[in-house]
Design a protein around this motif. Structure first.
Motif, PDB file in Angstrom:
ATOM      1  N   PRO A  80       0.790  -1.234   0.000  1.00  0.00           N
ATOM      2  CA  PRO A  80       0.000   0.000   0.000  1.00  0.00           C
ATOM      3  C   PRO A  80       0.823   1.285   0.000  1.00  0.00           C
ATOM      4  CG  PRO A  80      -0.915  -1.591   1.541  1.00  0.00           C
ATOM      5  CD  PRO A  80       0.395  -2.144   1.094  1.00  0.00           C
ATOM      6  N   THR A  81       2.036   1.244   0.557  1.00  0.00           N
ATOM      7  CA  THR A  81       2.864   2.453   0.623  1.00  0.00           C
ATOM      8  C   THR A  81       3.838   2.583  -0.554  1.00  0.00           C
ATOM      9  OG1 THR A  81       4.522   1.332   2.003  1.00  0.00           O
ATOM     10  CG2 THR A  81       2.744   2.495   3.144  1.00  0.00           C
ATOM     11  N   GLY A  82       3.766   1.655  -1.494  1.00  0.00           N
ATOM     12  CA  GLY A  82       4.714   1.643  -2.602  1.00  0.00           C
ATOM     13  C   GLY A  82       4.697   2.910  -3.434  1.00  0.00           C
ATOM     14  N   SER A 107      -2.858   7.238  -5.199  1.00  0.00           N
ATOM     15  CA  SER A 107      -3.371   6.428  -6.307  1.00  0.00           C
ATOM     16  C   SER A 107      -3.039   4.954  -6.104  1.00  0.00           C
ATOM     17  CB  SER A 107      -2.784   6.911  -7.641  1.00  0.00           C
ATOM     18  OG  SER A 107      -3.168   8.229  -7.915  1.00  0.00           O
ATOM     19  N   TRP A 108      -1.798   4.676  -5.745  1.00  0.00           N
ATOM     20  CA  TRP A 108      -1.406   3.278  -5.537  1.00  0.00           C
ATOM     21  C   TRP A 108      -2.062   2.702  -4.288  1.00  0.00           C
ATOM     22  CZ3 TRP A 108       0.197  -0.470  -8.392  1.00  0.00           C
ATOM     23  CH2 TRP A 108       0.660  -1.639  -7.792  1.00  0.00           C
ATOM     24  N   LEU A 109      -2.213   3.517  -3.262  1.00  0.00           N
ATOM     25  CA  LEU A 109      -2.896   3.066  -2.053  1.00  0.00           C
ATOM     26  C   LEU A 109      -4.314   2.626  -2.378  1.00  0.00           C
ATOM     27  CD1 LEU A 109      -3.127   2.809   1.081  1.00  0.00           C
ATOM     28  CD2 LEU A 109      -3.836   5.214   1.090  1.00  0.00           C
ATOM     29  N   MET A 116      -9.825   0.348  -2.686  1.00  0.00           N
ATOM     30  CA  MET A 116     -10.758   1.392  -2.245  1.00  0.00           C
ATOM     31  C   MET A 116     -11.669   1.799  -3.403  1.00  0.00           C
ATOM     32  SD  MET A 116      -8.423   3.825   0.183  1.00  0.00           S
ATOM     33  CE  MET A 116      -7.616   3.170   1.647  1.00  0.00           C
ATOM     34  N   ASP A 117     -12.931   2.031  -3.099  1.00  0.00           N
ATOM     35  CA  ASP A 117     -13.905   2.299  -4.157  1.00  0.00           C
ATOM     36  C   ASP A 117     -14.205   3.782  -4.342  1.00  0.00           C
ATOM     37  OD1 ASP A 117     -15.243   2.769  -1.828  1.00  0.00           O
ATOM     38  OD2 ASP A 117     -16.777   1.228  -2.111  1.00  0.00           O
ATOM     39  N   TRP A 145     -12.290   8.017  -4.192  1.00  0.00           N
ATOM     40  CA  TRP A 145     -11.150   8.871  -3.926  1.00  0.00           C
ATOM     41  C   TRP A 145     -11.252   9.519  -2.556  1.00  0.00           C
ATOM     42  CZ3 TRP A 145      -6.698   8.740  -6.133  1.00  0.00           C
ATOM     43  CH2 TRP A 145      -6.578   8.305  -7.458  1.00  0.00           C
ATOM     44  N   GLY A 146     -12.475   9.722  -2.086  1.00  0.00           N
ATOM     45  CA  GLY A 146     -12.654  10.295  -0.755  1.00  0.00           C
ATOM     46  C   GLY A 146     -12.022   9.430   0.310  1.00  0.00           C
ATOM     47  N   LYS A 147     -12.239   8.115   0.210  1.00  0.00           N
ATOM     48  CA  LYS A 147     -11.646   7.190   1.184  1.00  0.00           C
ATOM     49  C   LYS A 147     -10.124   7.172   1.058  1.00  0.00           C
ATOM     50  CE  LYS A 147     -15.599   4.019   1.427  1.00  0.00           C
ATOM     51  NZ  LYS A 147     -16.063   2.625   1.168  1.00  0.00           N
ATOM     52  N   ALA A 148      -9.645   7.198  -0.185  1.00  0.00           N
ATOM     53  CA  ALA A 148      -8.201   7.159  -0.401  1.00  0.00           C
ATOM     54  C   ALA A 148      -7.522   8.402   0.163  1.00  0.00           C
ATOM     55  CB  ALA A 148      -7.909   7.029  -1.897  1.00  0.00           C
ATOM     56  N   LEU A 149      -8.123   9.563  -0.053  1.00  0.00           N
ATOM     57  CA  LEU A 149      -7.546  10.804   0.467  1.00  0.00           C
ATOM     58  C   LEU A 149      -7.587  10.842   1.987  1.00  0.00           C
ATOM     59  CD1 LEU A 149      -9.053  13.331  -2.107  1.00  0.00           C
ATOM     60  CD2 LEU A 149      -6.641  12.670  -1.892  1.00  0.00           C
ATOM     61  N   THR A 150      -8.645  10.299   2.568  1.00  0.00           N
ATOM     62  CA  THR A 150      -8.755  10.256   4.028  1.00  0.00           C
ATOM     63  C   THR A 150      -7.712   9.328   4.627  1.00  0.00           C
ATOM     64  OG1 THR A 150     -11.123  10.729   3.956  1.00  0.00           O
ATOM     65  CG2 THR A 150     -10.275   9.684   5.958  1.00  0.00           C
ATOM     66  N   ALA A 151      -7.428   8.240   3.916  1.00  0.00           N
ATOM     67  CA  ALA A 151      -6.467   7.263   4.431  1.00  0.00           C
ATOM     68  C   ALA A 151      -5.031   7.614   4.085  1.00  0.00           C
ATOM     69  CB  ALA A 151      -6.792   5.873   3.872  1.00  0.00           C
TER      70      ALA A 151
END
Length: 202
Positions: free
Chosen positions: A85-87, A135-137, A143-144, A146-152
């Motif tokens: 996830p951190t790649g 994006s890679w996370l 994740m479905d 972008w809101g979740k991805a940005l929060t995480a």
């Protein structure tokens, strides 16, 4: 500037060690696979103090060691970590170090040095890393939105990145007064003009 200097290579190796040590200072977040670490601060310092060439090399050394399986990323290593996830963040670090270093090499020291360093490190050491990282996370964790991805992967880290950029600017401003970046970039021709408080490469 066309040749690699022994001094620069030594400093690259030393900063790779600093980055590895800082990777052990981390705090896990319960809602994210991305921990808070001091690795981004190490990337900022490497670019600002070593310049584009040697700062990037320092980061690539760490990534190369991780790819070879050495536990240099907070006690972890291997291709699985780099593809995890951190790649996206990890592979953005060389670009961050290069751009920070490139601008640092061209930066003239004056009363605005701290402000300029803080701005450059925040833009290129933090904000630049997020597109690839988030994006890679999102992709690697399924994740479905972008809101979740940005929060995480972004919003919780911005305050800390601001502090890191300010801390880096403070440290580098002090270092440059006694050890200007030219001494690393070109050990045979870099000179420090105390009277004009300017830095020149001949």
């Amino acid at each position: 500037m066309n040749k690699w200097s022994t001094r620069g290579l030594i400093f690259s190796a030393l900063f790779a060690g600093v980055m590895i040590a800082m990777s052990y200072i981390k705090f896990a977040l319960p809602f994210s696979a991305v921990p808070i670490t001091l690795q981004t601060l190490a990337v900022m310092l490497a670019g600002s103090i070593l310049g584009a060439r040697y700062g990037t090399l320092a980061v690539l050394i760490v990534i190369g060691l991780a790819a070879a399986g050495f536990p240099v990323l907070g006690g972890r290593g291997g291709l699985a970590v780099l593809a995890g996830p951190t790649g996206g963040y990890i592979f953005s670090w060389p670009f961050a170090a290069f751009l920070i270093g490139l601008l640092a090499q061209r930066m003239k020291q004056n009363n605005l040095t701290f402000v300029k360093l803080a701005f450059v490190n925040f833009i290129f050491g933090a904000l630049l890393v997020y597109p690839g990282g988030v994006s890679w996370l999102a992709y690697s964790t399924g994740m479905d939105s972008w809101g979740k991805a940005l929060t995480a992967g972004m919003w919780p880290f911005l305050p800390g990145d601001t502090v890191k950029a300010l801390l880096c600017a403070s440290v580098v401003s002090a270092v440059w007064k006694v050890y200007p970046i030219e001494r690393i970039l070109d050990s045979s021709h870099g000179v420090w003009l105390d009277e004009e408080k300017a830095r020149v490469i001949r």
